[in-house]
Scaffold this motif. Structure first.
Motif, PDB file in Angstrom:
ATOM      1  N   CYS A   1      -9.678  56.444  -6.251  1.00 17.34           N
ATOM      2  CA  CYS A   1      -9.769  55.448  -7.314  1.00 17.34           C
ATOM      3  C   CYS A   1     -11.057  54.662  -7.088  1.00 17.34           C
ATOM      4  O   CYS A   1     -11.791  54.920  -6.137  1.00 17.34           O
ATOM      5  N   THR A   2     -11.326  53.726  -7.942  1.00 21.28           N
ATOM      6  CA  THR A   2     -12.558  52.947  -7.830  1.00 21.28           C
ATOM      7  C   THR A   2     -12.277  51.588  -7.186  1.00 21.28           C
ATOM      8  O   THR A   2     -11.137  51.127  -7.140  1.00 21.28           O
ATOM      9  N   GLN A   3     -13.348  50.968  -6.731  1.00 24.45           N
ATOM     10  CA  GLN A   3     -13.238  49.600  -6.216  1.00 24.45           C
ATOM     11  C   GLN A   3     -12.710  48.682  -7.309  1.00 24.45           C
ATOM     12  O   GLN A   3     -11.884  47.800  -7.039  1.00 24.45           O
ATOM     13  N   LYS A   4     -13.155  48.895  -8.534  1.00 20.10           N
ATOM     14  CA  LYS A   4     -12.700  48.077  -9.659  1.00 20.10           C
ATOM     15  C   LYS A   4     -11.198  48.219  -9.864  1.00 20.10           C
ATOM     16  O   LYS A   4     -10.499  47.224 -10.096  1.00 20.10           O
ATOM     17  N   ASP A   5     -10.684  49.447  -9.767  1.00 19.43           N
ATOM     18  CA  ASP A   5      -9.238  49.676  -9.902  1.00 19.43           C
ATOM     19  C   ASP A   5      -8.468  48.836  -8.884  1.00 19.43           C
ATOM     20  O   ASP A   5      -7.461  48.203  -9.208  1.00 19.43           O
ATOM     21  N   ILE A   6      -8.935  48.849  -7.650  1.00 13.83           N
ATOM     22  CA  ILE A   6      -8.251  48.121  -6.579  1.00 13.83           C
ATOM     23  C   ILE A   6      -8.338  46.616  -6.812  1.00 13.83           C
ATOM     24  O   ILE A   6      -7.339  45.898  -6.697  1.00 13.83           O
ATOM     25  N   GLY A   7      -9.516  46.146  -7.156  1.00  9.51           N
ATOM     26  CA  GLY A   7      -9.689  44.715  -7.414  1.00  9.51           C
ATOM     27  C   GLY A   7      -8.782  44.215  -8.523  1.00  9.51           C
ATOM     28  O   GLY A   7      -8.158  43.148  -8.404  1.00  9.51           O
ATOM     29  N   GLU A   8      -8.681  44.978  -9.595  1.00  6.04           N
ATOM     30  CA  GLU A   8      -7.834  44.576 -10.718  1.00  6.04           C
ATOM     31  C   GLU A   8      -6.354  44.632 -10.344  1.00  6.04           C
ATOM     32  O   GLU A   8      -5.584  43.745 -10.707  1.00  6.04           O
TER      33      GLU A   8
ATOM     34  N   LEU B   1      -5.819  41.760  -7.707  1.00  3.70           N
ATOM     35  CA  LEU B   1      -6.434  40.470  -8.051  1.00  3.70           C
ATOM     36  C   LEU B   1      -7.391  40.000  -6.957  1.00  3.70           C
ATOM     37  O   LEU B   1      -7.412  38.837  -6.572  1.00  3.70           O
ATOM     38  N   LEU B   2      -8.191  40.950  -6.474  1.00  2.00           N
ATOM     39  CA  LEU B   2      -9.172  40.648  -5.441  1.00  2.00           C
ATOM     40  C   LEU B   2     -10.565  40.595  -6.062  1.00  2.00           C
ATOM     41  O   LEU B   2     -10.892  41.407  -6.926  1.00  2.00           O
ATOM     42  N   PRO B   3     -11.398  39.665  -5.597  1.00  3.18           N
ATOM     43  CA  PRO B   3     -12.780  39.608  -6.093  1.00  3.18           C
ATOM     44  C   PRO B   3     -13.535  40.899  -5.776  1.00  3.18           C
ATOM     45  O   PRO B   3     -13.283  41.550  -4.758  1.00  3.18           O
ATOM     46  N   LYS B   4     -14.466  41.236  -6.657  1.00  4.92           N
ATOM     47  CA  LYS B   4     -15.251  42.465  -6.504  1.00  4.92           C
ATOM     48  C   LYS B   4     -15.944  42.517  -5.142  1.00  4.92           C
ATOM     49  O   LYS B   4     -15.948  43.553  -4.482  1.00  4.92           O
ATOM     50  N   GLN B   5     -16.519  41.401  -4.709  1.00  9.08           N
ATOM     51  CA  GLN B   5     -17.241  41.366  -3.429  1.00  9.08           C
ATOM     52  C   GLN B   5     -16.292  41.598  -2.248  1.00  9.08           C
ATOM     53  O   GLN B   5     -16.656  42.256  -1.276  1.00  9.08           O
TER      54      GLN B   5
ATOM     55  N   CYS C   1     -14.246  47.887   1.646  1.00  7.55           N
ATOM     56  CA  CYS C   1     -14.533  49.320   1.561  1.00  7.55           C
ATOM     57  C   CYS C   1     -15.696  49.704   2.465  1.00  7.55           C
ATOM     58  O   CYS C   1     -15.679  50.778   3.075  1.00  7.55           O
ATOM     59  N   LYS C   2     -16.681  48.828   2.579  1.00  8.28           N
ATOM     60  CA  LYS C   2     -17.809  49.107   3.461  1.00  8.28           C
ATOM     61  C   LYS C   2     -17.331  49.238   4.902  1.00  8.28           C
ATOM     62  O   LYS C   2     -17.711  50.183   5.615  1.00  8.28           O
ATOM     63  N   VAL C   3     -16.479  48.320   5.338  1.00  2.12           N
ATOM     64  CA  VAL C   3     -15.946  48.364   6.710  1.00  2.12           C
ATOM     65  C   VAL C   3     -15.111  49.635   6.913  1.00  2.12           C
ATOM     66  O   VAL C   3     -15.265  50.332   7.923  1.00  2.12           O
ATOM     67  N   LEU C   4     -14.242  49.952   5.959  1.00  7.72           N
ATOM     68  CA  LEU C   4     -13.392  51.136   6.089  1.00  7.72           C
ATOM     69  C   LEU C   4     -14.217  52.421   6.071  1.00  7.72           C
ATOM     70  O   LEU C   4     -13.877  53.395   6.748  1.00  7.72           O
ATOM     71  N   THR C   5     -15.310  52.419   5.317  1.00 13.53           N
ATOM     72  CA  THR C   5     -16.220  53.567   5.314  1.00 13.53           C
ATOM     73  C   THR C   5     -16.889  53.709   6.674  1.00 13.53           C
ATOM     74  O   THR C   5     -16.967  54.808   7.230  1.00 13.53           O
ATOM     75  N   GLU C   6     -17.351  52.584   7.240  1.00 16.15           N
ATOM     76  CA  GLU C   6     -17.978  52.601   8.563  1.00 16.15           C
ATOM     77  C   GLU C   6     -16.992  53.057   9.640  1.00 16.15           C
ATOM     78  O   GLU C   6     -17.388  53.675  10.633  1.00 16.15           O
TER      79      GLU C   6
ATOM     80  N   ARG D   1     -22.153  52.754 -12.410  1.00 13.86           N
ATOM     81  CA  ARG D   1     -22.076  51.529 -11.605  1.00 13.86           C
ATOM     82  C   ARG D   1     -20.892  51.553 -10.653  1.00 13.86           C
ATOM     83  O   ARG D   1     -20.860  50.820  -9.683  1.00 13.86           O
ATOM     84  N   ALA D   2     -19.907  52.376 -10.942  1.00 18.11           N
ATOM     85  CA  ALA D   2     -18.674  52.417 -10.150  1.00 18.11           C
ATOM     86  C   ALA D   2     -18.803  53.401  -8.996  1.00 18.11           C
ATOM     87  O   ALA D   2     -19.646  54.293  -9.008  1.00 18.11           O
ATOM     88  N   ARG D   3     -17.945  53.213  -8.004  1.00 18.18           N
ATOM     89  CA  ARG D   3     -17.883  54.105  -6.845  1.00 18.18           C
ATOM     90  C   ARG D   3     -16.467  54.661  -6.758  1.00 18.18           C
ATOM     91  O   ARG D   3     -15.502  53.910  -6.781  1.00 18.18           O
ATOM     92  N   GLN D   4     -16.372  55.981  -6.646  1.00 15.55           N
ATOM     93  CA  GLN D   4     -15.080  56.624  -6.405  1.00 15.55           C
ATOM     94  C   GLN D   4     -14.808  56.574  -4.907  1.00 15.55           C
ATOM     95  O   GLN D   4     -15.647  56.958  -4.101  1.00 15.55           O
ATOM     96  N   LEU D   5     -13.643  56.100  -4.551  1.00 19.14           N
ATOM     97  CA  LEU D   5     -13.234  56.022  -3.154  1.00 19.14           C
ATOM     98  C   LEU D   5     -12.254  57.143  -2.875  1.00 19.14           C
ATOM     99  O   LEU D   5     -11.406  57.455  -3.704  1.00 19.14           O
ATOM    100  N   CYS D   6     -12.369  57.724  -1.697  1.00 20.67           N
ATOM    101  CA  CYS D   6     -11.468  58.810  -1.306  1.00 20.67           C
ATOM    102  C   CYS D   6     -11.191  58.690   0.190  1.00 20.67           C
ATOM    103  O   CYS D   6     -12.109  58.426   0.971  1.00 20.67           O
ATOM    104  N   LEU D   7      -9.941  58.866   0.576  1.00 23.12           N
ATOM    105  CA  LEU D   7      -9.584  58.835   1.990  1.00 23.12           C
ATOM    106  C   LEU D   7     -10.139  60.058   2.702  1.00 23.12           C
ATOM    107  O   LEU D   7     -10.100  61.167   2.176  1.00 23.12           O
TER     108      LEU D   7
END
Length: 151
Positions: free
Chosen positions: A46-53, A56-60, A66-71, A85-91
């Motif tokens: 899913c996207t970061q936007k999907d998760i934020g919505e 109810l978490l701010p985009k930042q 996600c940056k930490v989990l990617t690292e 503009r969106a990023r698809q996230l995948c485990l």
């Protein structure tokens, strides 16, 4: 505002209990939100936007989490073909190894919680919260319409 304060206190207390459960899983609320969302997502992404919505978490906040989990090697990020503009996230495999047991634990916790609370009380609680939300939205919409000059 006293009743609204009372509602907020009760919601805050419930959120604090759930936050304690999340900490027991070894995660922050934000990391839980991302991993849980990806574990439940159709196709595993899913996207970061999907998760934020959804949470109810701010985009930042979602971006930083996600940056930490990617690292940590738990997820990958790729451009979304539908929205540049969106990023698809995948485990990743390591991410799935952490997120799938987390999803099972969350579902078990939810089942224990609502079994103990009772199905009739749960249905009533959810129906009443839906009704309260509808009333609040109706009042706010009416106030917005009045402030915009609508009759």
């Amino acid at each position: 505002m006293q009743q609204l304060d009372q509602l907020e206190q009760r919601i805050g207390r419930l959120e604090a209990v759930i936050d304690r459960w999340i900490v027991q899983q070894g995660l922050t609320y934000n990391a839980f939100a991302v991993l849980y969302s990806l574990a439940r997502a159709d196709g595993g992404n899913c996207t970061q936007k999907d998760i934020g919505e959804a949470w109810l978490l701010p985009k930042q906040t979602v971006f930083s989490t996600c940056k930490v989990l990617t690292e940590q090697g738990l997820l990958t990020q790729q451009p979304d073909n539908r929205d540049k503009r969106a990023r698809q996230l995948c485990l990743t495999d390591a991410g799935r190894a952490q997120a799938l047991p987390l999803l099972a634990a969350a579902e078990a916790f939810s089942e224990r919680l609502f079994d103990a609370f009772g199905s009739e009380r749960t249905a009533h609680l959810l129906a009443e919260l839906d009704a309260l939300n509808t009333v609040a939205e109706t009042i706010i919409n009416a106030e917005e319409n009045r402030s915009c000059g609508a009759p």
